[in-house]
Write a protein that holds these residues in place. Structure first.
Motif, mmCIF file in Angstrom:
data_model
loop_
_atom_site.group_PDB
_atom_site.id
_atom_site.type_symbol
_atom_site.label_atom_id
_atom_site.label_comp_id
_atom_site.label_asym_id
_atom_site.label_seq_id
_atom_site.Cartn_x
_atom_site.Cartn_y
_atom_site.Cartn_z
ATOM 1 N N ARG A 3 0.823 -1.196 0.000
ATOM 2 C CA ARG A 3 0.000 0.000 0.000
ATOM 3 C C ARG A 3 0.860 1.251 0.000
ATOM 4 N N ILE A 6 1.249 7.571 3.231
ATOM 5 C CA ILE A 6 1.395 9.019 3.073
ATOM 6 C C ILE A 6 2.077 9.615 4.299
ATOM 7 N N GLU A 49 -4.119 17.295 -1.584
ATOM 8 C CA GLU A 49 -4.891 18.052 -0.598
ATOM 9 C C GLU A 49 -3.999 19.181 -0.096
ATOM 10 N N LEU A 58 -3.095 12.270 -2.014
ATOM 11 C CA LEU A 58 -3.988 11.197 -1.590
ATOM 12 C C LEU A 58 -4.372 10.297 -2.762
ATOM 13 N N ARG A 61 -7.145 4.375 -0.730
ATOM 14 C CA ARG A 61 -6.511 3.792 0.451
ATOM 15 C C ARG A 61 -6.509 2.265 0.448
ATOM 16 N N ASP A 64 -9.724 -2.543 3.357
ATOM 17 C CA ASP A 64 -9.946 -3.978 3.560
ATOM 18 C C ASP A 64 -11.342 -4.374 3.104
ATOM 19 N N ILE A 146 1.665 -3.851 3.796
ATOM 20 C CA ILE A 146 0.844 -3.721 4.993
ATOM 21 C C ILE A 146 -0.276 -4.746 4.924
ATOM 22 N N GLN A 149 -6.171 -5.640 7.930
ATOM 23 C CA GLN A 149 -6.365 -5.528 9.364
ATOM 24 C C GLN A 149 -6.706 -6.882 9.994
ATOM 25 N N LEU B 406 -10.501 16.402 2.501
ATOM 26 C CA LEU B 406 -10.310 15.722 3.780
ATOM 27 C C LEU B 406 -9.761 16.695 4.811
ATOM 28 N N ARG B 414 -9.211 12.594 9.912
ATOM 29 C CA ARG B 414 -8.468 12.625 8.654
ATOM 30 C C ARG B 414 -7.318 11.619 8.702
ATOM 31 N N LYS B 415 -6.596 11.624 9.814
ATOM 32 C CA LYS B 415 -5.453 10.712 9.919
ATOM 33 C C LYS B 415 -5.920 9.260 9.890
ATOM 34 N N VAL B 417 -8.554 8.113 8.316
ATOM 35 C CA VAL B 417 -8.931 7.768 6.940
ATOM 36 C C VAL B 417 -7.685 7.629 6.063
ATOM 37 N N VAL B 418 -6.774 8.574 6.195
ATOM 38 C CA VAL B 418 -5.604 8.617 5.325
ATOM 39 C C VAL B 418 -4.659 7.455 5.587
ATOM 40 N N GLY B 420 -5.289 4.570 6.712
ATOM 41 C CA GLY B 420 -5.851 3.360 6.133
ATOM 42 C C GLY B 420 -5.582 2.113 6.927
ATOM 43 N N ALA B 421 -5.791 0.991 6.252
ATOM 44 C CA ALA B 421 -5.790 -0.300 6.911
ATOM 45 C C ALA B 421 -4.456 -0.621 7.561
ATOM 46 N N ILE B 423 -2.549 0.525 9.744
ATOM 47 C CA ILE B 423 -1.542 1.452 10.236
ATOM 48 C C ILE B 423 -2.060 2.139 11.495
#
Ligand SMILES: Cc1cc2nc3c(=O)[nH]c(=O)nc-3n(C[C@H](O)[C@H](O)[C@H](O)COP(=O)(O)OP(=O)(O)OC[C@H]3O[C@@H](n4cnc5c(N)ncnc54)[C@H](O)[C@@H]3O)c2cc1C
Ligand code: SF4
Ligand code: SF4
Lengths: 154, 425
Positions: A3, A6, A49, A58, A61, A64, A146, A149, B406, B414-415, B417-418, B420-421, B423
């Motif tokens: 993945r 960011i 952004e 961005l 993402r 899952d 990654i 989850q 966002l 925001r963090k 969502v950004v 993501g899975a 993390i």
């Protein structure tokens, strides 16, 4: 799965990622040609952004449990069997915007440049490293393995 | 384990994909009173408009059944469920036993009883057969005139498609405004104006009372206000009613739809229901209700399927939402977008000349609904805020202004969502 991670603290908002995403998705794959001839027909798959000093690039993402998959009425949004990435089969998309309505990251946009389809990051279709990551001069994007989850928690 | 699924649409596909993710050995049988093709019902409007051909209606490829090791019984309807003997019986006399049953029968188009329904040229608009027949019928008529009954989502989609096919369309809606369930006054007016500017004759507070024919074909219709409309076709697009007859007869608990719990189990522990036929949890109104939309159908199907093979994935609940494009202008309604101003914090932005409208509805600092016309990019950010019940009291004005970002949402969210899975936040 791999993945894009960011790191907003490293982003300076230079938008080089945008340029390289555009070139990657052009038919010429050449910066000059892509900009001169194809600019009006292609759009970057990522969104920069920006608000004051804060910025980050961005992309999808790679959820899952992707909301876009359950909402897609055509089956265009799917998981690539080889890479596991959530991608849009543009030949099947009808531009109903259901996916745009549900993606929590706002990572999908309308492509209205001579067409009417959803546009999102495809992780450069199994590339070693997506173009945005490879070309970020500041290391604000990295490509890392990654686990889901579910797997991670197990 | 023998799993039987009644219906072969979004709910069934969601169930099958989730069953096979966890379990390869369960015997799955799907029974459908339509053909074996898994097609997309929402795409019928794109098909009628002539934007896609029949092959592109396919929601999953034709090898879906074999690849998922599913036996399909097509063109046969289940006529009864025996909840004691654990079996279903079909119209052709087949009796099929189950250990777990999923009722995924969707909804049935609502057609008010009125004279003239048996005429050639009267259609509903929910099945592939309806759309194909309507499409063929239109091919045989020069500059066709259509009467669409219903100004809700299905009626509007039918209207837009018929218009794209070159038909002159009159649309009747009983309520004082179109899309009353999804939009508020100004958004509805905007859509209505777009229709009228393009030649669609929209008549609110009106409906059809009789369809008149000549030589067995539709010729004109009489409306509630006693006026008449000349037309070649009448299309009923009022909406759907849950197909819950089987469940009723089997003694399951049924309100408007089949009552289900967070795993889509009905009042009988061996029988599940999901999709348009089920009355599942809606997290915005905080109660169970029927909401006939594709994402809910797929998700609920997946939850039911998982539970049948022992995976507990409780439903977080659905959010009512829909999207429609009228004359090229997209409109969306998410959650309680048209909630009244009393008791809510309502923010509105209107640019009538550009056909842009946005209405955000907050309750106790949390977003509970949104209506977007014209500019719809990144609308899912709103849906995410609604779904996750995020406090946006501080950001309320930024959420309304300019382009959605966002960066207009709370930093922690925001963090989340950004990143993501997988993390850590
Ligand atoms: C024109 C139109 C446009 C739409 N557009 C959208 C949209 O843009 N976005 C959105 O989210 N939703 C849209 N919807 C709603 C969406 O199509 C439904 O929510 C979805 O199809 C529900 O899926 P389901 O599997 O629960 O039921 P259904 O799709 O209704 O499928 C049920 C199936 O079961 C079969 N069946 C019923 N009874 C029996 C029986 N006794 N025996 C055997 N088979 C039986 C039926 O024939 C049918 O094939 C639209 C609907 C229509 C009609
Ligand atoms: S497009 Fe959006 S919903 Fe779909 S996987 Fe990517 S981030 Fe998730
Ligand atoms: S816009 Fe395309 S990809 Fe998105 S939900 Fe509609 S058909 Fe699927």
């Amino acid at each position: 799965m791999k993945r894009i991670v960011i790191h907003e603290e490293h982003c300076i908002g230079c938008r080089l990622c945008e340029v390289h995403c555009l070139v990657q998705h052009s038919s010429s794959r050449d910066v000059i040609k892509a900009y001169r001839r194809e600019r009006a027909l292609i759009m970057p798959r990522l969104i920069v952004e920006e608000s004051g000093p804060l910025s980050f690039a961005l992309q999808c993402r790679q959820c899952d449990e992707p909301s876009c998959l359950e909402a897609c009425i055509s089956g265009a949004m799917h998981r690539d069997e080889r890479t596991g990435a959530v991608v849009c089969d543009e030949s099947r998309c009808v531009g109903c915007w259901m996916c745009i309505m549900v993606c929590p990251a706002g990572a999908i946009r309308q492509n209205l440049l001579g067409t009417h389809i959803a546009s999102k990051c495809d992780l450069c279709y199994g590339a070693e490293e997506p173009a945005c990551v490879a070309n970020c001069p500041n290391g604000a994007l990295t490509y890392e393995d990654i686990p889901d989850q579910e797997e991670g928690a197990a | 384990m023998r799993i039987v699924i009644i219906g072969n649409s979004a709910t069934a596909v969601g169930a099958i994909e989730s069953i096979r993710e966890h379990d390869q050995s369960a015997e799955i049988t799907v029974i459908s009173d339509e053909g074996p093709m898994i097609y997309s019902r929402p795409m019928l409007s794109h098909y009628l408009a002539g934007e896609i051909d029949r092959a592109r209606l396919a929601y999953r490829p034709s090898d879906f059944w074999t690849r998922h090791n599913v036996a399909v019984i097509a063109d046969d309807a289940v006529v009864s469920i025996d909840p004691v003997g654990h079996s279903v019986e079909t119209n052709s006399g087949r009796v099929i036993g189950y250990d777990r049953l999923l009722i995924a029968t969707g909804g049935q188009p609502i057609v008010p009883p009125l004279p003239g329904l048996d005429l050639d040229g009267v259609f509903t608009f929910t099945r592939q057969g309806d759309a194909t027949q309507l499409s063929r019928f239109l091919e045989g008529v020069n500059s066709p005139r259509a009467l669409v009954v219903g100004g809700g989502m299905i009626g509007i989609k039918a209207t837009d498609s018929l218009w794209k096919r070159g038909a002159h369309v009159t649309m009747v809606e009983l309520a004082p405004m179109i899309l009353a369930a999804a939009l508020d006054g100004p958004a509805s007016e905007m859509v209505c104006r777009l229709l009228r500017e393009n030649g669609v004759d929209v008549r609110t507070e009106n409906t059809v009372t009789e369809i008149h024919g000549e030589d067995g074909r539709v010729r004109y219709a009489t409306l509630k206000d006693a006026s008449t409309v000349e037309c070649d076709v009448v299309v009923f697009g009022i909406g759907v009613r849950p197909n819950s007859g089987l469940a009723n007869a089997a003694g399951l608990k049924v309100n408007r739809g089949i009552c289900v719990d967070e795993f889509m189990r009905s009042s009988n522990p061996h029988i599940y229901a999901a999709g348009d036929v089920a009355e599942a949890y809606d997290l915005v109104v905080d109660m169970n209700r029927t909401v006939a939309i594709w994402p809910n159908a797929y998700r609920q199907g997946a939850i039911a399927g998982a539970h049948m093979v022992g995976i507990e994935r409780p439903d977080p609940g659905g959010v009512a939402m829909n999207t429609v494009e009228v004359m090229g202008v997209p409109a969306m309604s998410i959650g309680n977008g048209n909630a009244p101003e009393e008791g809510h914090d309502v923010l509105v932005r209107l640019d009538e000349s550009a056909n842009v409208y946005r209405r955000l509805v907050l309750r106790e600092g949390r977003l509970v609904g949104a209506i977007l016309v014209g500019e719809i990019d990144r609308a899912g950010i709103y849906t995410g805020l609604i779904r996750n019940r995020i406090d946006v009291g501080q950001q309320r004005q930024r959420l309304l202004d300019g382009h959605m970002s966002l960066l207009s949402t709370p930093e922690q969210y925001r963090k989340h969502v950004v990143r993501g899975a997988g993390i850590e936040v």
